[in-house]
Each structure stands twice: as C-alpha cells, then as structure tokens.
Enzyme design. Structure first.
Site, PDB file in Angstrom:
ATOM      1  N   HIS A  25      -6.322  -1.640  -4.760  1.00 28.50           N
ATOM      2  CA  HIS A  25      -6.452  -1.983  -6.172  1.00 28.50           C
ATOM      3  C   HIS A  25      -7.880  -1.748  -6.665  1.00 28.50           C
ATOM      4  CE1 HIS A  25      -2.568  -3.415  -5.392  1.00 28.50           C
ATOM      5  NE2 HIS A  25      -2.769  -4.718  -5.385  1.00 28.50           N
ATOM      6  N   ASP A  65       7.445  -5.081   7.954  1.00 28.52           N
ATOM      7  CA  ASP A  65       7.556  -5.076   6.498  1.00 28.52           C
ATOM      8  C   ASP A  65       7.556  -6.497   5.929  1.00 28.52           C
ATOM      9  OD1 ASP A  65       8.243  -3.652   3.924  1.00 28.52           O
ATOM     10  OD2 ASP A  65      10.001  -4.960   4.086  1.00 28.52           O
ATOM     11  N   ALA A  66       6.735  -6.710   4.910  1.00 26.71           N
ATOM     12  CA  ALA A  66       6.735  -7.915   4.070  1.00 26.71           C
ATOM     13  C   ALA A  66       6.977  -9.198   4.859  1.00 26.71           C
ATOM     14  CB  ALA A  66       7.773  -7.762   2.964  1.00 26.71           C
ATOM     15  N   GLU A 121       2.620  -6.209   7.115  1.00 26.50           N
ATOM     16  CA  GLU A 121       2.419  -6.103   5.678  1.00 26.50           C
ATOM     17  C   GLU A 121       2.566  -7.508   5.118  1.00 26.50           C
ATOM     18  OE1 GLU A 121       4.260  -4.356   1.526  1.00 26.50           O
ATOM     19  OE2 GLU A 121       5.538  -4.759   3.248  1.00 26.50           O
ATOM     20  N   ASP A 161      -5.827  -5.311  -1.629  1.00 29.46           N
ATOM     21  CA  ASP A 161      -6.978  -5.479  -2.514  1.00 29.46           C
ATOM     22  C   ASP A 161      -7.893  -4.262  -2.493  1.00 29.46           C
ATOM     23  OD1 ASP A 161      -5.979  -7.969  -3.045  1.00 29.46           O
ATOM     24  OD2 ASP A 161      -7.788  -9.079  -2.487  1.00 29.46           O
ATOM     25  N   ARG A 203       4.920  -1.509  12.303  1.00 34.96           N
ATOM     26  CA  ARG A 203       4.479  -2.053  11.027  1.00 34.96           C
ATOM     27  C   ARG A 203       5.603  -2.964  10.553  1.00 34.96           C
ATOM     28  NH1 ARG A 203       6.509  -1.923   5.441  1.00 34.96           N
ATOM     29  NH2 ARG A 203       4.713  -2.064   4.061  1.00 34.96           N
TER      30      ARG A 203
END
Length: 574
Positions: A311, A245-246, A282, A308, A243
């Site tokens: 959220h 990151d950012a 991510e 999304d 994964r």
C-alpha cells in the site's frame, strides 16, 4: 494403517464403496472410519461412496484425483513416480526472492508442464522460490484456485498429480524451491460433499464461506484432515514451503491453535527430511505473534505477508488514495513501513474505522519474516479491471517499485509478468457451470468494489471466458520496447541482491529512512536507496558514492550531490 478405500464418515448410518462398477459393503469402526467388508475388485481405480440411500456415489474427501471433475468419481493416484531430486537440500526463506504465478495464465498452454518451459527465465531473474497459486481441484475449467473443494487433488486441467511432480522436479533441478498456496479456511461453493460425511464445518461464516470446524465436536479428525494435507505437499510432492491463505479466517479456540500445530508437525518433518520446510501465512492482522517462535510464546510460523508495504509503495508511486490506500498518502508511511515493518501497528485505520495492528519487535525479529510485494494476485486481481501498476506508471516509476522491493529489507515477492511490465491484466475469473453461482459472483464483485470507489461499469465479468484469456501473459513482448527496459532493471537488481550482503541483512537496526518533500531515501547499512516520487527533478547530498543501479532516466553524481530526475531512483554504494 488406513487402507486405500477407508473413509471417515460419522454422519451416515450406512456407507458402501462404489468401485469398478460394483458395490462393496463397508463396516464402521469405533472411530467412525469405514473399511471395505469384502474384497475389492482387482485393478480397481475409480471409486466413490454411497451414503445411506443416496443413489449417487460421492467422491472421497481425501481424493488424490478427480478426472471427471469435482462431482465425479475419485481416482487413486497409483503411479509410482520416480523422483530425480535425491540431492535436493532445499531453500531457506531468509535471503530468497519469491515469484508468484498462476498456472493457468502463466503460459499459453496453462499447464504445469508448459510452466516448466519458463523456469530458466526465473533462474536468470534471480528467483529462489516459485510460489504457485492453489492447484487443488475446483468446479469448472478455470479459476484462481480459491474455490477448491478437493484439497488433496491436483486439478486435471493443470495436468494432475504427476505433472505437479514433474514441475517440482524441474524446479529443484534448476535450484528453485517450490511454495504451494493452500486454502484451509473455507471451501468452494460447488462440489463440497464433506458435510455429507462428517462435521467438517461449523456454524458461522467468514468472508468466503462456512467456517471449518477446528474446535467443535468431531474437530480432531477435521484437524487431522488438514494436517495430513500439509504433510502430503511436503512428503508426496516434495514442496519446500506452503503459503497459508487468509489465516485470520481460521476460527479456532483450541488450547493449541491449528497454526501452531502445523508449525510443530512441519518442524518435526523438516528435521526428519533434513531440509528446510517453511510455512508462510497470509494474515490481515498486522500481528507478528504468528511468526514469533513458539519458545517465545508465538505460533511458530516462519513468515507472513505484509500488505502495508504494498500500500505504501503503491500510493507513493501512483498517488491513488481511495479505500484502504487513504492512510498511506503521506510519503512518511513508506518510511515507517521500512523501518518498523507495519504502518498500522496499533494506529487508527480509516478503512476499518478502528485501531489496527500491533508493533513489530524490531529489536529481535528479522526483517525477512515479512514477505512483501509491489503487486500480487490480490492487489492486481481485486481491482475492477485487473489492471497492473505499469498501465499507469512510466518506466522509471516501475523500476522504482522494483528497486524498493528488491533492495528493501524484507523478503521480496514478484508477481508473474511484473518483471517486464506485462501489458496483460490479471483479472478475477471463474467458470462456475451453475448460472446462479456465476451471477452471484459477478454481483458480489460489484458490491465489493463500492467501498474502493471504482466504477461498477468497469468491473469485468468473472464468468466471461475472455476475462480469463486476456489475463494470460504474452511472453513475446519481453523482447522489445519498455518491456525489455524494465526486464533489464529487474535482472540487474536480482544480481545486486545476491552480490551485496547489505541487501539481505535481516537487522531492522540497519535500516533508516528520510523523507524530504517527495524525495525518499533508505539506508541499508552503507548502501543508499534514493527514489524521487515527485514531478520535478531534485538534488540530494550523498558524499563520495558510486551508482550501482539507476532507473532508465539515469542519475548524476557530481561533487557529492546526486541529481535525480522526476520519478527516477538509484542505489548507491561507497
């Protein structure tokens, strides 16, 4: 072939190897790699580098172990570990369930070895891939892991590299793949000695620190540093996925972006190892160019996170509409996310004060390329108190969150403890030994939360050891009360996900949603998901259907009409 003590260091004029209490001269090659000029003491393990006239040895940029912390000497990872996973053929992401955990708070022991003791629980839950938050070495005793500075070293507090190998072996023995969370977009604030060696950083900053040099002078070796780190996890530690990151914080103007280069090398390595190797990004961009195959003009990664979905589910169930939740207030937002992948797909984002995102090519992209969650380390830990949704929701609402996530069209990811409505929070915690860093971190958290409208007095001090200790899971609570009720819901949904092919169908075209007041329905082929987010019971015509799953309050089908209590939900088949 590089030697075990070779180091890339274009900046210093002189480099000496400090090893076994002795100092060995080093010579510079034309490529700015330094090698020992003479013999290295037999059996040497701990070592560092003396740069120019600095009397303090610095750790190896590619150090595999930091037994005395990130400021101490490096140690060679010389153990000949005997792997037991020769028959392991991997786990593909499509159809899988991911489970995210933080090693330090997953168990009371807080180590990789103690985490092994809980793997059977994950198997029983229906998990396929275990995602581990960053384990690379950081300064202090506990940390989320995103303050790491030694990207090649496994934190000693978690057990070091051999404990990590035992953990992966144990996962593979149980049929679980391993996803490792890695950070390549910045380095932590303490113990980063890379700039003393070479141009690892460049001008500019992102949200978390100085930019990594991916496209300036000397960037070829910096990119190789990162790509070798990717290979290390796959080759040396046998992980199945990373994964990333950012990735939106990776500043790279190169003709071939670093992410695409990662995809190219990972695909080649996967072909050689003959098992799936997966890259999950991510990204805050809401742009599926990242996961579009290279032959179609994309970066070629396998999947990306989609906040999304979180959220939309969070707002639908909690009613919270502060900060970035504001745009998701209509229940139709959840319907759009499930049908289209993103809510913000070129629409105006009030939180960002601009248009955001791009549409998903739903005619061609499989749904599993989007990884979703109703809670994760960010969405829980970046709240003022680290409070989980279960603190504010009743049992039916918690079960509805699970229903939407596990019966939805995307790749579901669970966050440790959510499956039993864990009472423990998951707060943001640090243990910076430097008082000034601790104060800056605490002040930064308060400033960060102003935009979300949270009370600054509620923001937990990340440096307080109790903030860390309170975040540890209490495994004993699973056996009774609401925790046992919620856990049963998660287990049943996990079994249904494996039994019903409609729940893993990757076709966006097989998903259709309706909203009627506060009633949400989602069709997955011939299956029907019904969730009543309102405060009063409601009815909906469903025809001749069988209830396959219902939240704790239960539902009733009579004469083709489904009666759904407030906050309740169900999955129905034909």
């Amino acid at each position: 072939m590089r030697g075990p003590y070779d180091v890339w260091a274009p900046r210093p004029e002189r480099v000496r190897l400090h090893v076994a209490g002795e100092v060995v001269a080093m010579t510079r090659g034309d490529d700015d790699w330094w090698s020992p000029a003479g013999p290295v003491p037999d059996g040497a393990v701990d070592y560092g580098y003396l740069l120019d006239d600095d009397p303090d040895p610095r750790p190896d940029p590619r150090s595999r172990r930091q037994p005395d912390g990130v400021h101490g000497l490096s140690r060679r990872d010389a153990t000949a570990y005997e792997w037991a996973d020769a028959s392991w053929t991997g786990r593909q992401l499509a159809g899988s369930v991911i489970y995210e955990l933080h090693v330090g708070t997953f168990t009371p022991g807080g180590t990789l070895d103690s985490a092994v003791e809980r793997l059977d629980h994950l198997v029983d839950l229906g998990v396929d891939l275990v995602e581990v938050m960053p384990v690379n070495a950081f300064n202090g005793t506990h940390n989320w892991g995103y303050d790491g500075v030694a990207w090649f070293a496994v934190a000693e507090s978690y057990g070091g590299p051999d404990a990590y190998r035992r953990f992966v072996d144990a996962c593979h023995a149980r049929g679980l793949g391993v996803v490792q969370d890695v950070v390549h977009n910045h380095l932590g604030p303490s113990g980063n000695y890379l700039p003393l060696f070479g141009p690892y950083l460049k001008a500019g900053r992102n949200t978390w620190g100085d930019l990594v040099n991916l496209d300036g002078e000397g960037s070829a070796e910096v990119r190789r540093y990162i790509l070798d780190n990717v290979r290390m996890w796959f080759e040396d530690f046998h992980v199945d996925a990373l994964r990333l990151d950012a990735v939106h914080a990776l500043s790279d103007t190169s003709e071939v972006h670093l992410l695409e280069e990662m995809a190219i090398e990972t695909a080649a390595l996967s072909a050689h190892l003959r098992r799936p190797l997966t890259l999950i990004a991510e990204s805050d961009l809401n742009d599926t160019t990242l996961v579009t195959p290279r032959e179609a003009g994309g970066r070629g990664l396998d999947a990306q996170w989609s906040d999304d979905f979180h959220h939309a589910v969070h707002v639908a169930l909690t009613g919270e509409t502060t900060g970035y939740y504001a745009d998701f207030e209509p229940l139709e937002a959840l319907a759009k996310v499930c049908e289209k992948g993103f809510f913000h797909d070129g629409t105006f984002s009030s939180f960002r004060d601009r248009d955001h995102g791009r549409p998903v090519d739903t005619a061609h992209m499989p749904t599993w390329r989007l990884v979703v969650a109703n809670q994760n380390h960010d969405q829980v830990g970046n709240r003022a108190r680290g409070d989980r949704p279960a603190e504010h929701l009743d049992d039916d609402q918690v079960a509805c969150a699970a229903l939407l996530t596990l019966a939805g069209p995307f790749t579901p990811m669970l966050f440790m403890g959510e499956e039993w409505a864990a009472s423990s929070p998951f707060a943001f915690f640090t243990s910076h030994p430097e008082p000034e860093l601790g104060r800056a971190t605490a002040d930064g958290r308060i400033a960060e939360f102003e935009q979300m409208g949270w009370d600054p007095d509620e923001v937990l001090d990340p440096q307080d050891p109790e903030t860390f200790h309170r975040s540890r899971l209490d495994w004993d609570e699973r056996a009774g009360g609401r925790h046992a009720v919620v856990l049963d819901c998660y287990r049943r949904l996990g079994r249904l996900r494996r039994e019903l092919p409609q729940l893993t169908d990757p076709d966006f075209g097989a998903v259709s949603c309706t909203v009627d007041g506060r009633l949400f329905t989602m069709r997955r082929g011939d299956l029907l998901v019904v969730v009543n987010t309102g405060e009063v019971a409601t009815e909906v015509e469903v025809g001749d259907r069988e209830v396959l799953f219902e939240t704790p309050a239960g539902v009733v089908v009579r004469d083709g009409v489904l009666s759904v209590p407030s906050h309740a939900g169900a999955l129905l088949g034909v």
